[in-house]
Structures are given as C-alpha cells and as structure tokens.
Design a protein around this motif. Structure first.
Motif, PDB file in Angstrom:
ATOM      1  N   UNK A  46       0.814  -1.215   0.000  1.00 46.22           N
ATOM      2  CA  UNK A  46       0.000   0.000   0.000  1.00 46.22           C
ATOM      3  C   UNK A  46       0.849   1.267   0.000  1.00 46.22           C
ATOM      4  N   UNK A  47       2.160   1.130   0.145  1.00 47.11           N
ATOM      5  CA  UNK A  47       3.031   2.294   0.156  1.00 47.11           C
ATOM      6  C   UNK A  47       4.474   1.894   0.337  1.00 47.11           C
ATOM      7  N   UNK A  48       5.324   2.890   0.485  1.00 42.63           N
ATOM      8  CA  UNK A  48       6.746   2.663   0.679  1.00 42.63           C
ATOM      9  C   UNK A  48       7.188   3.246   2.011  1.00 42.63           C
ATOM     10  N   UNK A  49       8.218   2.643   2.593  1.00 41.42           N
ATOM     11  CA  UNK A  49       8.815   3.123   3.838  1.00 41.42           C
ATOM     12  C   UNK A  49      10.265   3.484   3.567  1.00 41.42           C
ATOM     13  N   UNK A  50      10.972   3.871   4.611  1.00 42.76           N
ATOM     14  CA  UNK A  50      12.379   4.220   4.454  1.00 42.76           C
ATOM     15  C   UNK A  50      13.226   2.963   4.307  1.00 42.76           C
ATOM     16  N   UNK A  51      14.443   3.137   3.866  1.00 41.03           N
ATOM     17  CA  UNK A  51      15.436   2.072   3.703  1.00 41.03           C
ATOM     18  C   UNK A  51      14.949   0.961   2.771  1.00 41.03           C
ATOM     19  N   UNK A  52      14.300   1.321   1.685  1.00 34.22           N
ATOM     20  CA  UNK A  52      13.849   0.382   0.656  1.00 34.22           C
ATOM     21  C   UNK A  52      12.906  -0.685   1.201  1.00 34.22           C
ATOM     22  N   UNK A  53      12.088  -0.329   2.164  1.00 32.16           N
ATOM     23  CA  UNK A  53      11.106  -1.255   2.696  1.00 32.16           C
ATOM     24  C   UNK A  53       9.734  -0.943   2.115  1.00 32.16           C
ATOM     25  N   UNK A  54       8.832  -1.920   2.251  1.00 35.36           N
ATOM     26  CA  UNK A  54       7.486  -1.774   1.723  1.00 35.36           C
ATOM     27  C   UNK A  54       6.493  -1.676   2.868  1.00 35.36           C
ATOM     28  N   UNK A  55       5.435  -0.932   2.660  1.00 38.20           N
ATOM     29  CA  UNK A  55       4.358  -0.839   3.632  1.00 38.20           C
ATOM     30  C   UNK A  55       3.297  -1.864   3.235  1.00 38.20           C
ATOM     31  N   UNK A  56       3.125  -2.884   4.070  1.00 30.94           N
ATOM     32  CA  UNK A  56       2.212  -3.981   3.747  1.00 30.94           C
ATOM     33  C   UNK A  56       0.998  -3.963   4.673  1.00 30.94           C
ATOM     34  N   UNK A  57      -0.141  -4.300   4.112  1.00 34.65           N
ATOM     35  CA  UNK A  57      -1.404  -4.329   4.834  1.00 34.65           C
ATOM     36  C   UNK A  57      -2.067  -5.675   4.577  1.00 34.65           C
ATOM     37  N   UNK A  58      -2.580  -6.301   5.627  1.00 36.38           N
ATOM     38  CA  UNK A  58      -3.218  -7.611   5.485  1.00 36.38           C
ATOM     39  C   UNK A  58      -4.486  -7.465   4.653  1.00 36.38           C
ATOM     40  N   UNK A  59      -4.660  -8.347   3.691  1.00 35.86           N
ATOM     41  CA  UNK A  59      -5.844  -8.323   2.831  1.00 35.86           C
ATOM     42  C   UNK A  59      -7.081  -8.696   3.624  1.00 35.86           C
ATOM     43  N   UNK A  60      -8.150  -7.969   3.406  1.00 36.38           N
ATOM     44  CA  UNK A  60      -9.414  -8.273   4.043  1.00 36.38           C
ATOM     45  C   UNK A  60     -10.313  -8.974   3.030  1.00 36.38           C
ATOM     46  N   UNK A  61     -10.852 -10.126   3.386  1.00 37.57           N
ATOM     47  CA  UNK A  61     -11.731 -10.828   2.446  1.00 37.57           C
ATOM     48  C   UNK A  61     -13.012 -10.039   2.218  1.00 37.57           C
ATOM     49  N   UNK A  62     -13.482 -10.047   0.989  1.00 38.73           N
ATOM     50  CA  UNK A  62     -14.754  -9.387   0.715  1.00 38.73           C
ATOM     51  C   UNK A  62     -15.827 -10.481   0.656  1.00 38.73           C
ATOM     52  N   UNK A  63     -16.752 -10.399   1.558  1.00 35.33           N
ATOM     53  CA  UNK A  63     -17.809 -11.402   1.652  1.00 35.33           C
ATOM     54  C   UNK A  63     -19.009 -10.958   0.857  1.00 35.33           C
ATOM     55  N   UNK A  64     -19.597 -11.893   0.158  1.00 35.03           N
ATOM     56  CA  UNK A  64     -20.822 -11.588  -0.603  1.00 35.03           C
ATOM     57  C   UNK A  64     -22.000 -11.580   0.337  1.00 35.03           C
ATOM     58  N   UNK A  65     -22.881 -10.624   0.155  1.00 34.20           N
ATOM     59  CA  UNK A  65     -24.048 -10.545   1.038  1.00 34.20           C
ATOM     60  C   UNK A  65     -25.232 -11.276   0.435  1.00 34.20           C
TER      61      UNK A  65
END
Length: 63
Positions: free
Chosen positions: A44-63
């Motif tokens: 989802x973005x970049x951090x310092x020192x060539x690192x990545x900003x990671x976010x856990x995927x949220x499942x999309x449930x069908x209603x």
C-alpha cells in the motif's frame, strides 16, 4: 560553489524528515514496514530504507 554546498546541506538535513514521513503514513494506514509482503498482504506504500508498507488483505464477503 557556495550555493552547491548550501543546497547539499539542506538536502542532507531534510532526508531524515522525509523518511519519517513515509513511515508515519504507513502506520496511519495500519500497515507495517517490512522488506517484502507476505502472500496474505498487499503493498500500500513505501517506507524508508527500501522497505514496503504492507497491509493484510481483508476478504470481501458476498451478502
């Protein structure tokens, strides 16, 4: 030559502030800064020192 030295000094002092901005933005998105994202995470973005900003995927449930 003097102008070059002044610009170099300004860039040198602003670099840590800029890197901190990226980390703060990542934490605001509730992400974490790591070298690479896992399978259940998305970049989802970049951090310092060539690192990545990671976010856990949220499942999309069908209603």
């Amino acid at each position: 030559m003097r102008t070059f030295l002044v610009l170099f000094a300004v860039c040198l002092f602003l670099a840590p502030a800029r890197n901190g901005f990226f980390d703060e933005r990542c934490y605001r998105l509730k992400g974490r800064c790591v070298r690479s994202c896992q399978k259940n995470e998305e970049l989802v973005g970049l951090c310092q020192k060539s690192q990545q900003c990671c976010l856990i995927l949220q499942p999309c449930w069908k209603s």
